[in-house]
Write a protein that holds these residues in place. Structure first.
Motif, PDB file in Angstrom:
ATOM      1  N   UNK A  42       0.833  -1.193   0.000  1.00  0.00           N
ATOM      2  CA  UNK A  42       0.000   0.000   0.000  1.00  0.00           C
ATOM      3  C   UNK A  42       0.869   1.246   0.000  1.00  0.00           C
ATOM      4  N   UNK A  43       0.252   2.372  -0.331  1.00  0.00           N
ATOM      5  CA  UNK A  43       0.990   3.621  -0.403  1.00  0.00           C
ATOM      6  C   UNK A  43       0.169   4.729   0.240  1.00  0.00           C
ATOM      7  N   UNK A  44       0.826   5.839   0.483  1.00  0.00           N
ATOM      8  CA  UNK A  44       0.180   7.035   1.016  1.00  0.00           C
ATOM      9  C   UNK A  44      -0.857   7.542   0.003  1.00  0.00           C
ATOM     10  N   UNK A  45      -2.049   7.875   0.441  1.00  0.00           N
ATOM     11  CA  UNK A  45      -3.104   8.469  -0.397  1.00  0.00           C
ATOM     12  C   UNK A  45      -3.509   7.587  -1.578  1.00  0.00           C
ATOM     13  N   UNK A  46      -3.522   6.268  -1.377  1.00  0.00           N
ATOM     14  CA  UNK A  46      -3.895   5.358  -2.458  1.00  0.00           C
ATOM     15  C   UNK A  46      -5.337   4.863  -2.355  1.00  0.00           C
ATOM     16  N   UNK A  84      -8.206  -2.039  -1.250  1.00  0.00           N
ATOM     17  CA  UNK A  84      -7.237  -1.212  -1.969  1.00  0.00           C
ATOM     18  C   UNK A  84      -6.133  -2.116  -2.513  1.00  0.00           C
ATOM     19  N   UNK A  85      -5.841  -1.944  -3.785  1.00  0.00           N
ATOM     20  CA  UNK A  85      -4.851  -2.783  -4.450  1.00  0.00           C
ATOM     21  C   UNK A  85      -3.437  -2.476  -3.952  1.00  0.00           C
ATOM     22  N   UNK A  86      -2.646  -3.519  -3.777  1.00  0.00           N
ATOM     23  CA  UNK A  86      -1.234  -3.350  -3.435  1.00  0.00           C
ATOM     24  C   UNK A  86      -0.410  -3.383  -4.720  1.00  0.00           C
ATOM     25  N   UNK A  87       0.417  -2.368  -4.892  1.00  0.00           N
ATOM     26  CA  UNK A  87       1.159  -2.201  -6.139  1.00  0.00           C
ATOM     27  C   UNK A  87       2.611  -1.863  -5.860  1.00  0.00           C
ATOM     28  N   UNK A  88       3.408  -1.876  -6.923  1.00  0.00           N
ATOM     29  CA  UNK A  88       4.743  -1.309  -6.869  1.00  0.00           C
ATOM     30  C   UNK A  88       4.657   0.190  -7.109  1.00  0.00           C
ATOM     31  N   UNK A  89       5.436   0.927  -6.355  1.00  0.00           N
ATOM     32  CA  UNK A  89       5.535   2.362  -6.559  1.00  0.00           C
ATOM     33  C   UNK A  89       6.845   2.664  -7.272  1.00  0.00           C
ATOM     34  N   UNK A  90       6.806   3.544  -8.267  1.00  0.00           N
ATOM     35  CA  UNK A  90       7.984   3.788  -9.102  1.00  0.00           C
ATOM     36  C   UNK A  90       9.162   4.323  -8.287  1.00  0.00           C
ATOM     37  N   UNK A  91       8.920   5.354  -7.508  1.00  0.00           N
ATOM     38  CA  UNK A  91       9.990   5.904  -6.686  1.00  0.00           C
ATOM     39  C   UNK A  91      10.452   4.888  -5.653  1.00  0.00           C
ATOM     40  N   UNK A 385       0.467   4.624  14.374  1.00  0.00           N
ATOM     41  CA  UNK A 385      -0.169   4.020  13.195  1.00  0.00           C
ATOM     42  C   UNK A 385       0.609   2.748  12.848  1.00  0.00           C
ATOM     43  N   UNK A 386       0.119   1.637  13.330  1.00  0.00           N
ATOM     44  CA  UNK A 386       0.839   0.374  13.245  1.00  0.00           C
ATOM     45  C   UNK A 386       0.501  -0.378  11.964  1.00  0.00           C
ATOM     46  N   UNK A 387       0.812   0.261  10.851  1.00  0.00           N
ATOM     47  CA  UNK A 387       0.726  -0.411   9.563  1.00  0.00           C
ATOM     48  C   UNK A 387       1.855   0.099   8.680  1.00  0.00           C
ATOM     49  N   UNK A 388       2.098  -0.621   7.596  1.00  0.00           N
ATOM     50  CA  UNK A 388       3.275  -0.389   6.767  1.00  0.00           C
ATOM     51  C   UNK A 388       2.870   0.042   5.367  1.00  0.00           C
ATOM     52  N   UNK A 389       3.473   1.109   4.896  1.00  0.00           N
ATOM     53  CA  UNK A 389       3.329   1.566   3.519  1.00  0.00           C
ATOM     54  C   UNK A 389       4.646   1.261   2.804  1.00  0.00           C
TER      55      UNK A 389
END
Length: 412
Positions: A42-46, A84-91, A385-389
């Protein structure tokens, strides 16, 4: 048997020292956590990647905003509930590639080289072919703002920040993996900056857009200051590698502009003008700016920005950190964010202040490490916030720890 990782000889003594180093194992575990998940997450604001939202027969800005902001701000991770879909983030992939390259250079272990090569090839495959030069992709998830009737999709637009980190990864990969093709591609990012980011000269120097435009048009009513500094660093990397005078002159002009926007207290607001963003002088964006000025000093050997750096570093040390704990901005202690901690590790390591960098690592491990290389997102005043982005937490911590280890070796 000794290894030779991209011309950086790895001796048996160095490997033995790493084997007993808890910071090396922390970096290794952080990378392993990500690689076991194929660097997706997951990512920020996704929030608008939600399968539930995408399945609706209609779209409305206020519904989009409600979902996006609820998921982003919730004290617990609502992404599984919203599918929410888990994806690769480019950066994020660029940061993971850099971390793997550093560990390969430090250890000579082929596993890191294989991981880095796969990630670099993915970066090349995921670029936007309509850009004038190499332009890295964005977040790959839609965002909603109040000015648009429907969600925009910034992932389809190349940006200076994702491109800059991809360029750094490609140039490092060219050296460590002895693959000149990576440097050849990275070199074309100069055209991306000049053409697609609308490089424009002004009285204070020059400035660029955050994201690319297909027609090379100038920006709107505001400019993102840390993005300009990162863009200047991109040009500095090309100038340093290819003895490119045009890139050096443009990087200097952009940094002149950024320096002109430094506030009286030594920090930088997020945007010029400041009223264009709700963000103030937050920690990690100020870290990006200072890192770019430091890189200029190292590449050129000049003290053009000595006063700017002195004032900025004093502000950064005194107003954005409480010992090893990162503050959010100049007036807010919380949230203490893992990204701010990671950038602090990078910046102080680059300065050669390994003691401060280590204190930040220790604070982050104590307060935000879940074990097994997994890092949590934020520590709030009353809860964590005990989750990982994957990009925000794992990629940044893997990169920062690898930079700490590299600088420690360089300074031994």
């Amino acid at each position: 048997m000794d290894h030779d990782a991209g011309g950086e000889r790895v001796d048996a003594g160095s490997r033995e020292a790493l084997e007993s180093d808890p910071y090396y194992w922390l970096c290794r575990d952080t990378l392993r956590y990500a690689s076991e998940r194929e660097y997706t997450g997951w990512d920020y604001a996704d929030g608008l990647s939600s399968a539930l939202v995408r399945s609706l027969p209609f779209e409305h800005r206020y519904l989009n905003l409600a979902v996006q902001e609820t998921i982003k701000r919730a004290p617990v991770n609502l992404r599984p509930l919203f599918l929410v879909e888990q994806r690769r983030n480019y950066k994020g992939v660029a940061l993971f590639a850099l971390a793997n390259l550093e560990l390969y250079a430090l250890t000579g272990e082929a596993e890191y080289a294989r991981e880095a090569e796969e990630l670099l090839e993915w970066l090349l495959a995921e670029t936007n072919d309509w850009c004038s030069g190499f332009g890295g992709a964005g977040h790959r998830h839609p965002l909603q703002d109040l000015s648009s009737a429907t969600a925009s999709t910034p992932g389809e637009v190349s940006g200076v920040v994702s491109t800059a980190y991809a360029v750094r990864a490609l140039l490092r990969g060219a050296d460590v993996l002895s693959e000149p093709r990576y440097a050849d591609v990275a070199r074309t990012a100069r055209e991306f900056v000049f053409e697609d980011l609308a490089y424009t000269e002004i009285d204070e120097g020059a400035r660029i857009n955050y994201t690319a435009s297909r027609d090379g048009s100038a920006g709107g009513d505001s400019y993102t200051l840390n993005a300009n500094a990162i863009g200047a660093r991109l040009l500095l990397e090309l100038a340093d590698r290819f003895d490119d005078r045009r890139s050096l002159e443009a990087a200097t002009a952009i940094l002149d502009y950024v320096a002109s926007t430094q506030t009286a207290v030594g920090g930088w607001m997020y945007t010029d003008p400041p009223t264009a963003s709700h963000l103030s002088m937050d920690s990690f964006h100020n870290g990006f700016i200072l890192e770019s000025f430091l890189r200029y000093q190292k590449v050129t050997g000049e003290d053009r920005y000595a006063t700017t750096l002195e004032r900025g570093l004093e502000f950064y040390r005194e107003r954005l950190f409480d010992g090893g704990a990162p503050r959010w901005d100049e007036s807010s202690t919380y949230p203490r964010d893992v990204h701010a901690a990671a950038q602090g590790i990078v910046l102080f390591a680059e300065l050669g202040d390994l003691e401060t960098a280590r204190r930040i690592v220790d604070w982050t491990r104590e307060e935000l490490h879940a074990g097994g290389g997994q890092f949590y997102y934020q520590k709030r005043r009353l809860y964590t916030k005990r989750f990982t982005l994957m990009r925000w937490c794992q990629a940044w911590m893997a990169f920062s720890l690898s930079r700490y280890l590299r600088r420690r070796r360089e300074l031994e």
